[in-house]
Scaffold this active site. Structure first.
Site, short mmCIF file in Angstrom:
data_model
loop_
_atom_site.label_atom_id
_atom_site.label_comp_id
_atom_site.label_asym_id
_atom_site.label_seq_id
_atom_site.Cartn_x
_atom_site.Cartn_y
_atom_site.Cartn_z
N ARG A 161 0.86 -1.19 0.00
CA ARG A 161 0.00 0.00 0.00
C ARG A 161 0.89 1.23 0.00
O ARG A 161 1.04 1.89 1.02
CB ARG A 161 -0.92 -0.04 1.22
CG ARG A 161 -2.02 -1.08 1.06
CD ARG A 161 -2.77 -1.32 2.35
NE ARG A 161 -1.92 -2.00 3.34
CZ ARG A 161 -2.34 -2.45 4.51
NH1 ARG A 161 -3.60 -2.30 4.85
NH2 ARG A 161 -1.52 -3.05 5.33
N ASP A 182 2.48 4.79 -0.22
CA ASP A 182 1.98 6.12 0.14
C ASP A 182 1.92 7.07 -1.06
O ASP A 182 2.52 6.80 -2.09
CB ASP A 182 2.95 6.78 1.13
CG ASP A 182 2.74 6.27 2.54
OD1 ASP A 182 1.67 5.69 2.81
OD2 ASP A 182 3.65 6.46 3.38
N ARG A 216 10.93 4.35 4.89
CA ARG A 216 11.38 5.75 4.90
C ARG A 216 12.03 6.13 6.23
O ARG A 216 12.93 6.97 6.27
CB ARG A 216 10.19 6.67 4.59
CG ARG A 216 9.78 6.60 3.13
CD ARG A 216 8.34 7.01 2.91
NE ARG A 216 8.12 8.41 3.20
CZ ARG A 216 6.91 8.98 3.22
NH1 ARG A 216 5.82 8.25 2.96
NH2 ARG A 216 6.77 10.24 3.48
#
Lengths: 252, 252
Positions: free
Chosen positions: A52, A54, A200
């Protein structure tokens, strides 16, 4: 009834992430795919994505699956049919028929994300949408050493933003590698799965090490703290790309 | 009065070429540069570019020059000052003070353009703005052989679209090289100067050779014909990039 797996690539710049969000009017990759598949199937098709991603995150090897009764396109023509309908920032690469039990997300056994840093003095106009600009010199050896502390099976709570509740925050990070090529620096992360913002936040921590703002020896402590205020920061989405999704023994 | 030379890079996707066009409201690279330089100089500044790149053509090493009385920024700060004002798709790389006789276009002694072809089965969403997609297999050896016929001093009228009148259509093409790297194919052209659409028409002709649509032995005949209906086609601007501009002995 048939179950179809499609490998896709997309430039995430103009999408509000992969997953469709109810009650919003943002354009998502899933939304565009479902709309195009509906045109082919003439019935609503629900798409599942392995990752999923971002808003702003890219993919070179995202995997989607969908079930369709009476899928009207022979599977070997599905890539052509899809690409003739998709906008140019989403490309279908491969389509296969898979067993009914296959689920793009739940069947995945490993995912690889790559974070790209542009390390030239000035940001390149050609990489600006696909990398994060860090003009200062980075200590690659320190980053590599720090990355080794993170490999293995750990509770990655320190590298997780609050999002969807999860059963466990333990994940196996198979590989964390740092590579460079000219002005580009790549952080490759291969794991059985990723927590929200984990790729990240790990990349952000490794950059702090590379910039000399965080001693290598403190990385293990951050991991052990399970405190998300210590991991990170969450560096920009545009540097991240879902490179590959793997599916265990059946080698889908 | 000082004369300043600045090396710049830009993503040409959102510009109607380098050169400002009177009486239109298109956004050009020159227009944006002049507007930003005006903010710095507080007086109108006229910018000259080495290459008048077309709409959609990119640059990694375009050179501009401008003369300014009372240029308020020390030359070593000019790059910083400009980049703080420029949009992110135009980047200043280097600024130098040059003799009053220096002119970005007239003083140039050689320019290098690179044409990028994406030769994968499906176009990459990451290269779609910076390359031309050719899914069919290309015969690189044939392209290289054809490129050699074009090197040297010739009348390149067969590879010229009608545009601004020129005194002569004779140019020296120092090098025409074909290289490949994964799915990317590059056509590198270094010449003393280029006629209007010359780089794209030569690249188009080499692609016809690579696709087997034009025998290598006919390339010399096309060059000799000086007939622009025989050269080409002019392939899309987005594949073209001005890589480098050279300035003779003074090595500016």
């Amino acid at each position: 009834m048939c179950n179809i797996k499609v490998t896709i690539a997309y430039d995430g710049t103009n999408y509000h992430g992969f997953q469709e969000q109810r009650g919003t009017r943002f354009t998502t990759v899933q939304g565009v795919l479902e709309e195009r598949l509906f045109r082919l199937a003439k019935v609503p098709v629900q798409v599942v994505g392995a990752g999923r991603t971002d808003a702003g995150v890219h993919a070179r090897g995202q995997v989607i699956s969908f079930a369709a009764t009476d899928w009207p396109v022979p599977v070997e023509r599905t890539v052509y049919a899809l690409n003739s309908l998709l906008p140019r920032d989403i490309v279908a690469l491969k389509a296969e028929e898979v067993p009914a039990s296959f689920h793009a997300r739940f069947s995945a056994t490993a995912k690889t994300y790559r974070y790209t840093v542009y390390n030239g003095k000035w940001h390149s106009p050609f990489h600006r949408l696909y990398s994060y600009h860090v003009p200062k010199q980075l200590d690659l050896n320190a980053m590599r050493e720090a990355a080794r502390y993170l490999e293995g099976r750990h509770d990655f709570s320190a590298f997780r933003a609050l999002g969807t509740p999860v059963k466990t925050t333990v994940r196996t990070l198979y590989q964390a590698r740092v590579a460079s090529e000219g002005d580009l620096l790549y952080i490759m992360l291969r794991a059985e799965g990723f927590l929200y913002h984990m790729a990240r936040m790990i990349s952000g921590t490794l950059l702090r090490v590379g910039l000399g703002k965080l001693p290598v020896c403190e990385v293990a402590g951050i991991l052990a703290s399970r405190d998300s205020l210590k991991g990170g920061p969450t560096i920009p989405a545009r540097g991240l790309c879902l490179e590959k999704v793997e599916y265990g023994g059946e080698n889908h």
